[in-house]
Design a protein around this motif. Structure first.
Motif, PDB file in Angstrom:
ATOM      1  N   VAL A  26       1.115  -1.466  -0.186  1.00  8.28           N
ATOM      2  CA  VAL A  26      -0.359   0.289   0.131  1.00  8.28           C
ATOM      3  C   VAL A  26       1.112   0.768   0.101  1.00  8.28           C
ATOM      4  O   VAL A  26       1.546   1.535   0.860  1.00  8.28           O
ATOM      5  CB  VAL A  26      -0.578  -0.339   1.310  1.00  8.28           C
ATOM      6  N   TRP A  27       0.575   2.345  -1.025  1.00 13.39           N
ATOM      7  CA  TRP A  27       1.971   3.281  -1.709  1.00 13.39           C
ATOM      8  C   TRP A  27       0.179   4.344  -1.200  1.00 13.39           C
ATOM      9  O   TRP A  27      -0.713   4.616  -1.279  1.00 13.39           O
ATOM     10  CB  TRP A  27       1.910   3.470  -2.763  1.00 13.39           C
ATOM     11  N   ASN A  28       1.425   5.779  -0.497  1.00 13.60           N
ATOM     12  CA  ASN A  28       1.032   6.610   0.465  1.00 13.60           C
ATOM     13  C   ASN A  28       1.918   7.977  -0.333  1.00 13.60           C
ATOM     14  O   ASN A  28       2.594   8.009   0.112  1.00 13.60           O
ATOM     15  CB  ASN A  28       0.457   6.816   1.952  1.00 13.60           C
ATOM     16  N   SER A  29       1.558   8.266  -0.809  1.00 12.57           N
ATOM     17  CA  SER A  29       1.693  10.258  -1.824  1.00 12.57           C
ATOM     18  C   SER A  29       2.749  10.542  -0.918  1.00 12.57           C
ATOM     19  O   SER A  29       3.227  10.963  -0.313  1.00 12.57           O
ATOM     20  CB  SER A  29       0.724  10.359  -2.759  1.00 12.57           C
ATOM     21  N   ALA A  35       7.002  12.669  -4.100  1.00 13.76           N
ATOM     22  CA  ALA A  35       6.197  13.781  -3.857  1.00 13.76           C
ATOM     23  C   ALA A  35       6.055  15.273  -3.084  1.00 13.76           C
ATOM     24  O   ALA A  35       5.285  16.062  -3.656  1.00 13.76           O
ATOM     25  CB  ALA A  35       4.757  13.176  -2.551  1.00 13.76           C
ATOM     26  N   LYS A  36       7.325  14.995  -2.464  1.00 17.79           N
ATOM     27  CA  LYS A  36       7.750  16.009  -2.094  1.00 17.79           C
ATOM     28  C   LYS A  36       8.459  17.513  -3.067  1.00 17.79           C
ATOM     29  O   LYS A  36       8.430  18.423  -3.380  1.00 17.79           O
ATOM     30  CB  LYS A  36       9.078  16.334  -0.993  1.00 17.79           C
ATOM     31  N   GLU A  37       8.486  16.871  -4.620  1.00 19.65           N
ATOM     32  CA  GLU A  37       9.168  17.590  -5.773  1.00 19.65           C
ATOM     33  C   GLU A  37       7.686  17.931  -6.574  1.00 19.65           C
ATOM     34  O   GLU A  37       8.221  18.759  -7.944  1.00 19.65           O
ATOM     35  CB  GLU A  37      10.575  16.926  -6.780  1.00 19.65           C
ATOM     36  N   SER A  38       6.712  17.604  -6.290  1.00 24.17           N
ATOM     37  CA  SER A  38       5.544  18.055  -7.479  1.00 24.17           C
ATOM     38  C   SER A  38       5.148  19.512  -7.301  1.00 24.17           C
ATOM     39  O   SER A  38       5.218  19.860  -6.022  1.00 24.17           O
ATOM     40  CB  SER A  38       4.523  16.595  -6.374  1.00 24.17           C
ATOM     41  N   ASN A  43      -4.370  14.741  -4.752  1.00 26.20           N
ATOM     42  CA  ASN A  43      -5.571  14.984  -4.286  1.00 26.20           C
ATOM     43  C   ASN A  43      -5.595  13.560  -2.852  1.00 26.20           C
ATOM     44  O   ASN A  43      -5.916  12.668  -2.910  1.00 26.20           O
ATOM     45  CB  ASN A  43      -6.936  14.707  -5.332  1.00 26.20           C
ATOM     46  N   LYS A  44      -6.350  14.395  -1.957  1.00 25.27           N
ATOM     47  CA  LYS A  44      -6.382  14.001  -0.128  1.00 25.27           C
ATOM     48  C   LYS A  44      -7.184  12.083  -0.913  1.00 25.27           C
ATOM     49  O   LYS A  44      -6.870  11.688  -0.340  1.00 25.27           O
ATOM     50  CB  LYS A  44      -6.684  14.523   0.561  1.00 25.27           C
ATOM     51  N   PHE A  82      -1.228   9.121  -9.476  1.00 25.60           N
ATOM     52  CA  PHE A  82      -2.395   8.479  -8.344  1.00 25.60           C
ATOM     53  C   PHE A  82      -3.533   9.051  -8.538  1.00 25.60           C
ATOM     54  O   PHE A  82      -4.103   8.560  -8.115  1.00 25.60           O
ATOM     55  CB  PHE A  82      -1.982   9.125  -6.616  1.00 25.60           C
ATOM     56  N   GLU A  83      -3.708  10.338  -9.473  1.00 28.39           N
ATOM     57  CA  GLU A  83      -4.449  11.395  -9.067  1.00 28.39           C
ATOM     58  C   GLU A  83      -4.599  10.372 -10.806  1.00 28.39           C
ATOM     59  O   GLU A  83      -6.357  10.586 -11.565  1.00 28.39           O
ATOM     60  CB  GLU A  83      -4.580  12.716  -9.465  1.00 28.39           C
ATOM     61  N   GLY A  84      -4.129  10.315 -12.173  1.00 26.92           N
ATOM     62  CA  GLY A  84      -4.326   9.563 -13.416  1.00 26.92           C
ATOM     63  C   GLY A  84      -4.344   7.356 -13.296  1.00 26.92           C
ATOM     64  O   GLY A  84      -5.895   7.203 -13.491  1.00 26.92           O
ATOM     65  N   LYS A  85      -3.322   7.228 -13.492  1.00 25.47           N
ATOM     66  CA  LYS A  85      -3.461   5.843 -13.725  1.00 25.47           C
ATOM     67  C   LYS A  85      -4.134   4.594 -12.261  1.00 25.47           C
ATOM     68  O   LYS A  85      -4.142   3.599 -12.138  1.00 25.47           O
ATOM     69  CB  LYS A  85      -1.837   5.354 -14.109  1.00 25.47           C
TER      70      LYS A  85
END
Length: 674
Positions: A26-29, A35-38, A43-44, A82-85
């Protein structure tokens, strides 16, 4: 478990051991460094990926490896994953868990089988599997389908150890060749449509040309496969017992009829049309080259018949040259002036690219393919840009550049050196993408073209018809060539500077030069102008009349317009006639000596205004310092200049001077007028 499966699992485990954040199911962003470079937070409601849906650990780890490796290599952003694929990932995991619970690797399944079963699975679940592209009106698979296909291809590319030559689909990145990454074209050659009888021969031919001889680019190789496939499949379908070496004229005649009646897709209308002459000619050229090379290579499949006996001159339809071939579209000065005026609005990353294209004549793809060490300085202190010309296969082609342009290159080099690492720019490109799907590759010509045309709309760059100007990358190269010709450089030197394989393209620039002179001539003629008569008076004049007086052909004047034009006016005098004032020290001698071959019109107004301003400043200095002699010359000169400026600004229409004033002097003129 077979050794190949063990090898794959060891590679995946090693990746997880070195990147522990991707090891959990299980991955959490929020727990991922990337994710810090995003550019923004995820989206939560979509910040979690759950791989536990799939109970098959082998498949689950392959899917985790695919997502994790692409995130680590910056090929996908955390937002994309996370939000697309991620939305489509759940369906893919459920499918693999229910249909293939015991396989050790996805490569155990033929891709065709996998995609067919997955597509049917989605259809049964009421999920769309195809969509229509509104621009092209063509059908494409949806994102949920393409995710499975892309995943399979990625695992195959990474782990399959079959020699590339033996595959039916070649990945250009795995061949020992240099690829052009500045275009967005595919980097794969597919032999899947070649019949089994001829497939190995076609593969052997392409490998010889692309890899061994390196006299065929990978992108052109894709086209070769398509055209050769048509030919060999036709033979196999219509003459199944025929060996390629035994083909003769009757087989070619039959193929000619087939290819000329073939239905092809019109890219503009998206409708089927009968093959055009260009299409037929292109196909026959490649087929003939293929058969000719087989004989040159002395392969057993080479035709026994002479190539000249197989192909007759009239077989290949005459291709009509496009209008742009003889009249290349170049960027005129008035468009370039608008670019320069607004260039700060185009974006910092594209400014140096545009300036280099305009200042070197390099093709867009060759500018984007420049390496960091592309600048040289010779022992005289002059700068040279060095880069490959891919189209004509010239390595390290050099062109001289200005100091100003060299400073632009140096600035880009410094930026590149600061940002580049062995990971994000392994090939040391000057214009590189540091992250994303094109990480480590140069920017593309398609993106550059889009940026330029968006820029034209943004700053309202318009052509002579008032329409928004449509930029083409190659027009910068044409501009460079036209400028060199217009500035008097010989065609031979221009051909060499621009790395033209033949002089035909260079000659097209010369035609533009001739038209430029013609336009300038008629513009000057329409303006009219003034000249000196024998007594030093300025009178209305016409270029044609002055040319005829001096026994000059009007066509000669038009063609040599640039050579007769000087800073202060034009010399309408035959080259066969000696200039009586050439050695005079008073400048300019044409005005000082009232030369009757001298012609000036309103286009020279700015010159005289600037000279008068400069003389006014000089006169003040001479008066202050008491330089009497210099003051005398300056006053006489400024008086002449003011007289000329007054005449060319006040008199727009010209009718020439009376014949007697033109042809008689002194007492003869008086008598002729009686």
């Amino acid at each position: 478990m077979n050794p190949e499966t063990v090898r794959i699992q060891n590679i995946i485990e090693d990746f997880f051991d070195h990147n522990l954040c991707f090891k959990p199911d299980v991955w959490n962003s929020d727990n991922l460094k990337v994710a810090k470079e995003s550019s923004r937070p995820v989206n939560k409601y979509r910040n979690t990926l759950d791989f536990t849906i799939c109970k098959n650990n082998y498949i689950k780890n392959e899917i985790k490896y695919y997502f994790g490796k692409n995130l680590k290599d910056s090929l996908y952003s955390v937002i994309t994953i996370f939000e697309g694929k991620g939305h489509h990932l759940r369906r893919m995991l459920r499918f693999m868990d229910t249909r293939y619970p015991y396989i050790k690797t996805v490569l155990d399944i033929p891709k065709e089988e996998l995609m067919l079963k997955y597509t049917n699975y989605l259809i049964d679940a009421g999920i769309k599997v195809k969509r229509i592209n509104k621009k092209t009106n063509s059908m494409h698979v949806t994102a949920v389908v393409s995710l499975m296909s892309i995943f399979y291809d990625y695992i195959y590319d990474v782990f399959d150890q079959t020699p590339e030559y033996e595959k039916d689909i070649w990945d250009g990145k795995k061949l020992p060749i240099e690829l052009n990454y500045t275009n967005t074209g595919t980097k794969k050659i597919k032999f899947t449509k070649v019949n089994q009888v001829h497939k190995e021969l076609v593969k052997k031919y392409l490998y010889t040309r692309i890899v061994e001889l390196k006299n065929l680019s990978f992108s052109i190789g894709i086209r070769y496969v398509r055209e050769i496939t048509l030919f060999v499949n036709f033979l196999n379908n219509n003459y199944p017992k025929l060996q390629l070496k035994d083909i003769d004229r009757k087989h070619l005649v039959s193929y000619l009829q087939y290819i000329k009646n073939k239905k092809i897709l019109n890219k503009k209308t998206r409708e089927k049309i009968t093959a055009t002459n260009v299409y037929v000619s292109s196909n026959l050229t490649i087929v003939r080259k293929f058969l000719t090379d087989l004989k040159i290579f002395n392969w057993k499949d080479a035709p026994i018949e002479h190539i000249e006996a197989l192909f007759l001159p009239n077989d290949n339809p005459r291709r009509t040259k496009s209008q742009s071939y003889d009249n290349p579209k170049y960027i005129p000065d008035y468009i370039w002036d608008q670019v320069v005026e607004n260039i700060h609005l185009i974006g910092d990353r594209y400014i140096p690219i545009i300036l280099i294209m305009e200042g070197t004549g390099f093709r867009g793809t060759d500018v984007l393919g420049l390496k960091i060490n592309c600048l040289e300085k010779d022992n005289k202190g002059d700068y040279w840009l060095v880069g490959d010309q891919r189209k004509v296969n010239y390595k390290d082609h050099k062109v001289p550049i200005s100091v100003e342009l060299a400073k632009v290159v140096i600035a880009q080099q410094e930026i590149c050196k600061q940002k580049s690492t062995s990971e994000n720019n392994p090939d040391n490109y000057l214009f590189v993408s540091y992250r994303g799907p094109r990480k480590g590759k140069p920017q593309t010509t398609a993106t550059l073209s889009t940026v330029l045309n968006n820029f034209a709309k943004k700053v309202n760059i318009r052509d002579v018809n008032g329409e928004i100007y449509r930029f083409k990358n190659h027009a910068f190269r044409h501009r460079y060539g036209v400028t060199l010709i217009n500035n008097g450089m010989s065609i031979v030197h221009v051909q060499r500077l621009m790395a033209h394989a033949s002089p035909e393209m260079t000659l097209a620039y010369a035609k533009i030069h001739d038209q430029t002179l013609k336009d300038a001539y008629f513009k000057a003629k329409s303006k009219g102008g003034v000249r000196f008569d024998i007594e030093g008076a300025l009178v209305k004049s016409n270029i044609d009349e002055q040319a005829l007086e001096n026994d000059l052909e009007l066509e000669w004047v038009r063609h040599n317009y640039d050579s007769i034009r000087m800073d202060h006016g034009m010399c309408i005098k035959s080259t066969k006639m000696k200039c009586d004032y050439a050695e005079k020290v008073i400048e300019p001698p044409c005005i000082a000596n009232n030369c009757r071959s001298f012609h000036v019109d309103s286009s020279f107004g700015d010159y005289y205004k600037s000279q008068i301003t400069a003389l006014e400043n000089d006169i003040q200095i001479y008066e202050k310092n008491g330089h009497v002699r210099s003051l005398e010359f300056a006053n006489k000169k400024i008086e002449s200049y003011r007289k000329v400026l007054n005449e060319i600004t006040e008199h727009e229409n010209v009718s020439g001077i009376p014949k007697e004033r033109r042809e008689y002097v002194g007492e003869e003129r008086v008598k002729s007028g009686q």
